[in-house]
Design a protein around this motif. Structure first.
Motif, PDB file in Angstrom:
ATOM      1  N   GLN B 696       0.825  -1.204   0.000  1.00  0.00           N
ATOM      2  CA  GLN B 696       0.000   0.000   0.000  1.00  0.00           C
ATOM      3  C   GLN B 696       0.861   1.256   0.000  1.00  0.00           C
ATOM      4  OE1 GLN B 696      -3.977  -0.242   2.061  1.00  0.00           O
ATOM      5  NE2 GLN B 696      -2.752  -1.556   3.373  1.00  0.00           N
ATOM      6  N   THR B 697       1.990   1.176   0.687  1.00  0.00           N
ATOM      7  CA  THR B 697       2.859   2.345   0.769  1.00  0.00           C
ATOM      8  C   THR B 697       3.420   2.717  -0.607  1.00  0.00           C
ATOM      9  OG1 THR B 697       3.457   1.772   3.019  1.00  0.00           O
ATOM     10  CG2 THR B 697       4.911   3.297   1.884  1.00  0.00           C
ATOM     11  N   ILE B 698       3.744   1.701  -1.376  1.00  0.00           N
ATOM     12  CA  ILE B 698       4.303   2.051  -2.689  1.00  0.00           C
ATOM     13  C   ILE B 698       3.201   2.440  -3.671  1.00  0.00           C
ATOM     14  CG2 ILE B 698       6.384   0.647  -2.356  1.00  0.00           C
ATOM     15  CD1 ILE B 698       5.252  -1.344  -4.339  1.00  0.00           C
ATOM     16  N   GLY B 699       1.949   2.475  -3.210  1.00  0.00           N
ATOM     17  CA  GLY B 699       0.920   3.100  -4.031  1.00  0.00           C
ATOM     18  C   GLY B 699      -0.185   2.193  -4.552  1.00  0.00           C
ATOM     19  N   GLU B 700      -0.326   0.998  -3.996  1.00  0.00           N
ATOM     20  CA  GLU B 700      -1.426   0.144  -4.440  1.00  0.00           C
ATOM     21  C   GLU B 700      -2.727   0.676  -3.855  1.00  0.00           C
ATOM     22  OE1 GLU B 700      -2.894  -1.323  -6.630  1.00  0.00           O
ATOM     23  OE2 GLU B 700      -1.630  -3.106  -6.817  1.00  0.00           O
ATOM     24  N   ASP B 701      -3.812   0.623  -4.673  1.00  0.00           N
ATOM     25  CA  ASP B 701      -5.085   1.183  -4.194  1.00  0.00           C
ATOM     26  C   ASP B 701      -5.986   0.091  -3.630  1.00  0.00           C
ATOM     27  OD1 ASP B 701      -6.944   0.301  -6.621  1.00  0.00           O
ATOM     28  OD2 ASP B 701      -5.033   1.045  -7.424  1.00  0.00           O
TER      29      ASP B 701
END
Ligand code: ATP
Ligand code: MG
Lengths: 244, 790
Positions: B696-701
């Motif tokens: 999630q931190t690297i940008g998964e929604d």
């Protein structure tokens, strides 16, 4: 401290505070931070344990929101971003490097990089540099199909650097990225970061190790949630000359 | 130590959902087990007390007709406490629209009989000054809407006599309303009237006559000896039978129901308890396993192995104890509900409900042992671990060894390359232990759901097979004695009748080697088509009937140890000695063990020159059931008419309770399945908090996150479902084999509709179980979670 905002300012923090409340206890992790980071700058944040370094980095990275103040990154005011907006912000603008590498164990080196690359590609054009090339750039092209469990810490952290780069972010944030590496590996990772910076990437590096900070263009000393000193390095030390 | 307890408390709070899940698991397992086992013993106690309070006879001896004075002689026999003589007559009751069988029992007009007491539930007892007033059986009255004050028309020798219902009553002799042991109780078609003895004598022209003697024994009396003496006193009046309390039709039926209930309690609920226990063991083991880091920390802080161990045992004990207490309470409540349902069905007047300490104790002991055993081994292993290793949890060496699963190696070229697609696939196979836990959990859940459903479907399947493929008649007419086939076929002239097949049903004793069985054998014409045959082995049925052979149900043949070509010895009441008959066909039967021979063998069995019959199986068309029933009853020599539709309806009705019980089991099974899967999924997420936070931190929604988790769970489920269904059917078959007898076999069967239902339930459980872990994911504090030790 006054902040001068110019066109080449990437990040602006105004009177940023962060307060954690745990029952009766109130902890002021950040106590009014004013800060501007220039595009292409290599910034080191130095301070003792508990001084608020990680908290500051989290604010920049959009994985936490400030209690008060204002944060603008690359023209985007993320201060009051909702979770979803923060997700897209992180996806597009920030590359993270963690102390414990945090690679996905079920993905190979190249797949770990590719994941970030795909995320960035989802809402628009794919970033120019292919995942394989990124691994070569950090010097572990031969390890592309290895799983994290088959790699040393230094190799894993370099995969993490490549992953952070994959989405072509506006800045790279590293929280003690060398904290879990031996001296030699640490130097390799620092070297990779320095190289990125030389090619124009903005890097923010958190450490409690002052010799490491010598690599940066500028060093912020923080204590009890405030910046109490700022140091400009006219001549940053090259990565392979740093000793700690 | 206090600190560690505090930590245990914090762990419980941090994993509230899982902790509550484990408690619910223990609770449900114990509740369902103690509910059914408790209900079975409550029911036994209720039946025993009801029999006692209503002075059910220790035995009843029936004679043709004996003078009333002989009762005094019986009373004088050593060991007899009380004897009650009755005059009992079976006849018909003209209900206007139809005819029902009625039993008229003569009892003292002034006070309830001392044996086989008649207890008035509405209206008033008999009155010697009003000889035409009778008491009607309460169940019959309810079924036929007979009220106090109604007039009833009893058939007496071709004519009718009117009596008035003065009250409704119950008696232990007829809690289960039937005349003989193998009759299906059917209050619509059979009733009992109690009338003053003098009235019965007068109505049926049998002055000063008893034909039934109900005897209560003194404590410690030798029953067999007393029966012998009673039979010798009654010898000259032609003794028909002596029936002991165990074989008394009502009591026998109730005891059978209780036995079945007890068997049911020993099966499904035990399965649920067992599955709960196994799921619990897995959940406990995983929980402790996942806390290795913290265990190391505790040790680094100076806690001893024993203290660390104690901490985890505390956790186990809390789960076991809290779950048990709740389970016992819920079980007790459900036990009461279940016994009350059965009590109503069995018509028992008294409900004994007590706390079954031994049952609850057993279940609790089991759960505590399971919790401790499940908790101990990983806790010991963790406690023994060197603190540094455990605590550091060595992030350099990621615990999960990545590898590309075979499926992907083989089929990878055909799959999308996107990581969001591949990640779930990799996760399914990421750790053998984890996959095994998840698949096992899903299988357990399915076993419960499939086997409860099989319980339901198999009975329906059995009924459908019996009434659509085996019993191919519309009405069965029983004659009052064996009459020539030509006379029995007279029913063919009744309006609406399209086909008549006759049968001579004879009680026989069949012996093969050391085995011996009392059975009913039907001699039928080779053309008869009232019974649908399916040949398992041997000759065609027609051929066997023509050739003088025996058609024997395969199940029975196997328990008797005979096969096609073997000869069995058959004895009947009409002949001396036995007749040898060769088994030529093995048939497949669902219910009962009907034997068939041709008419020629039938003649030999009743020692007659002409073909006789005592049953006529009738098909009809274009007339209503009531019309045909009445018309058949009006035929000469007809003793009883059974309508298939009525039998089916009655069975369906009595299925209501069964369905309710199955429904209850299903609710429990569903709940256990949910908790098991919920716990598995939640643990699957918790075990890789850091990884999910990183993604999630690297940008998964959220949408992709939810899709990946769902895909992973569905994949795991898809792997488990076939195994689960097979294991469920297997478990069901094991249970059914346990209750099957040679008289009926229950195939573990799932109807096509039910597969949809099962698929739906499983999907519902899967999706519902995902909600809490997904919420956990969406609410994760990323800053913290990216740093947790795993
Ligand atoms: N989630 C939280 N809840 C409560 N307090 C927190 C939380 N995160 C950080 N803090 C507190 O805020 C202060 C600053 O923490 P932070 O993690 O930023 O320090 P740090 O400079 O990164 O220290 P270190 O060098 O040990 O990593 C500390 O006192 C810490 O205890
Ligand atoms: Mg920190």
């Amino acid at each position: 401290m006054s902040i001068t905002t110019t066109t080449d300012t990437l990040v602006t923090l105004e009177k940023v505070t962060k307060t954690y409340t745990m029952g009766e206890v109130v902890i002021n992790a950040l106590n009014g931070i004013d800060l501007a980071i220039k595009r292409g700058e290599f910034l080191a944040v130095l301070g003792p344990s508990g001084s608020g370094k990680t908290t500051l980095l989290n604010m920049l990275g959009g994985i936490d929101s400030p209690t008060s103040g204002r944060i603008v990154v690359d023209g985007e005011d993320i201060t009051n971003h909702k979770r979803k907006q923060l997700t897209y912000y992180r996806r597009e603008k920030v590359g993270f490097i963690f102390q414990f590498f945090n690679l996905i164990p079920t993905l190979t080196a190249v797949e770990n990089v590719r994941y970030a690359w795909e995320l960035a590609a989802r809402d628009g054009g794919a970033p120019n540099t292919r995942p394989e090339k990124l691994l070569e750039a950090v010097g572990i092209g031969d390890r592309a199909n290895h799983f994290p469990s088959q790699m040393s810490g230094g190799e894993q952290q370099r995969v993490a650097v490549a992953r952070a780069l994959a989405k072509d972010p506006v800045m790279i944030l590293g929280d003690e990225p060398t904290g879990n590496l031996d001296f030699r590996m640490g130097k390799l990772v620092l070297g990779s970061l320095k190289e990125l910076n030389d090619r124009g990437k903005t890097v923010v590096l958190v450490t409690h190790n002052s010799p490491i900070a010598a690599i940066a263009d500028r060093v912020l000393h923080i204590r009890d949630g405030v910046i109490f000193e700022e140091e400009i390095n006219e001549h940053p030390t090259p990565a392979d000359e740093i000793v700690w | 130590m206090k600190m560690l307890l505090l930590k245990t408390w914090r762990d419980m709070k941090a994993r509230k959902g899982q902790f509550i899940g484990l408690i619910i698991l223990v609770m449900l397992g114990i509740a369902i087990y103690s509910a059914f086992v408790g209900a079975a013993s409550d029911l036994q106690a209720s039946a025993d007390r009801s029999n006692e309070e209503f002075h059910l006879a220790d035995f009843e001896t029936r004679v043709m007709a004996a003078p009333t004075e002989v009762a005094g002689e019986i009373a004088d026999i050593d060991g007899v406490e009380t004897v009650q003589g009755r005059l009992i007559v079976d006849t018909g009751l003209d209900m206007g629209t139809d005819e029902v069988a009625i039993r008229v029992v003569g009892i003292p007009a002034d006070a309830s009989p001392a044996v086989d007491e008649v207890d008035v539930v509405e209206g008033s007892y008999l009155d010697s000054s009003r000889p035409k007033r009778v008491l009607a059986h309460n169940g019959f009255a309810e079924a036929r809407d007979v009220q106090v004050g109604d007039s009833l028309r009893v058939r007496v020798d071709g004519a009718t006599a009117d009596v008035e219902v003065g009250g409704l009553a119950q008696s232990a002799e007829y809690f289960f309303l039937r005349r003989v042991k193998d009759e299906m109780p059917n209050a619509e078609e059979f009733g009992v009237l109690w009338a003053p003895q003098e009235t019965v004598e007068e109505l049926f022209g049998q002055p000063d006559t008893y034909n039934s003697f109900a005897v209560l024994l003194e404590d410690g009396a030798d029953r067999d000896a007393v029966i012998d003496e009673v039979e010798s006193v009654l010898g000259e009046y032609y003794v028909l039978s002596s029936t002991t309390i165990e074989d008394q039709p009502s009591n026998f039926g109730i005891q059978e129901e209780i036995k079945q209930n007890r068997e049911m309690a020993g099966l499904m609920p035990f399965l649920i308890l067992a599955v709960s226990a196994m799921a619990l063991a897995i959940a406990m083991a995983r929980l402790v396993q996942s806390q290795r880091g913290e265990i190391g920390l505790s040790k680094a802080l100076g806690y001893t192995d024993r203290q660390v161990l104690m901490q985890y045992l505390t956790y186990s004990v809390v789960v076991a104890v809290v779950g048990s207490v709740l389970g016992i309470a819920l079980g007790q409540l459900s036990a009461y509900g279940i016994s009350e349902m059965y009590r109503t069905l069995l018509n028992l007047p008294i409900l004994e409900s007590s706390f079954h300490a031994e049952v609850a104790g057993g279940a609790v002991l089991l759960s505590v042992v399971v919790c401790l055993v499940a908790g101990i081994s990983p806790a010991v292993r963790s406690a023994r671990m060197a603190p540094a290793k455990a605590m550091h949890s060595d992030p350099n060496l990621s615990q999960t060894k990545g590898r590309i699963p075979i499926v992907e190696r083989l089929l990878g070229w055909a799959m999308p390359r996107t990581i969001a697609f591949r990640l779930p696939l990799r996760n399914v196979f990421r750790s053998r232990r984890r996959s095994v836990y998840t698949v096992l959990g899903t299988i357990f859940a399915l076993v419960l759901i499939v086997s409860t459903w099989a319980l339901n479907d198999s009975i329906g399947y059995l009924m459908a097979a019996q009434f659509e493929e085996i019993d191919l008649w519309g009405a069965a007419v029983t004659f009052d004695e064996n009459i020539p086939v030509s006379e029995a076929r007279a029913a063919a002239d009744v309006r609406g009748v399209t086909d008549v097949d006759t049968a001579l049903a004879t009680p026989v004793t069949l012996s093969a080697g050391d085995e011996e069985r009392e059975l009913i054998l039907s001699a039928i014409s080779p053309d008869a088509d009232f019974h649908g045959f399916e040949v398992e082995e041997g000759a065609e049925v027609e051929e066997t009937l023509r050739g003088g052979g025996l058609v024997l149900p395969g199940n029975l043949a196997r328990t008797l140890g005979v096969g096609v070509g073997d000869t069995v010895e058959v004895a009947s009441p009409y002949i001396d000695g036995t007749i040898d008959i060769e088994v030529e066909t093995l048939s497949k039967e669902m219910w009962g063990s009907p034997l068939f021979v041709g008419e020629e063998v039938g003649r030999r069995l009743v020692d007659s020159d002409q073909s006789l019959a005592n049953v006529a199986y009738v098909d009809y068309e274009g007339v209503t059931d009531d019309e045909i029933e009445k018309a058949l009853f009006a035929q000469p020599r007809v003793a009883d008419v059974r309508m298939k539709n009525a039998v089916v309806e009655m069975l369906e009705g009595s299925m209501g309770l069964f369905r309710a019980v199955v429904g209850l089991l299903f609710v429990f099974a569903f709940a256990v399945a949910f908790v098991v899967i919920y716990n598995t999924f939640t643990t699957n997420v918790i075990e890789r908090t850091r990884e999910i936070a990183t993604i999630q931190t690297i940008g998964e929604d959220r949408r992709h996150m939810a899709w990946m988790i769902t895909a992973e769970n569905l994949l795991l489920a898809v792997v488990s479902v076939p195994f689960g269904v097979l294991a469920g059917l297997w478990a069901a078959q094991q249970m059914f084999d346990e209750v099957s007898t040679e008289a009926y076999t229950l195939p573990a069967y799932i109807s096509p509709d039910s597969y949809w239902l099962i698929a739906g339930s499983v999907l519902a459980i899967l999706l519902l179980s995902e909600i809490p872990p997904l919420r956990r994911i969406f609410r994760m504090d990323l800053a913290e979670a990216t740093k947790v030790m795993e």
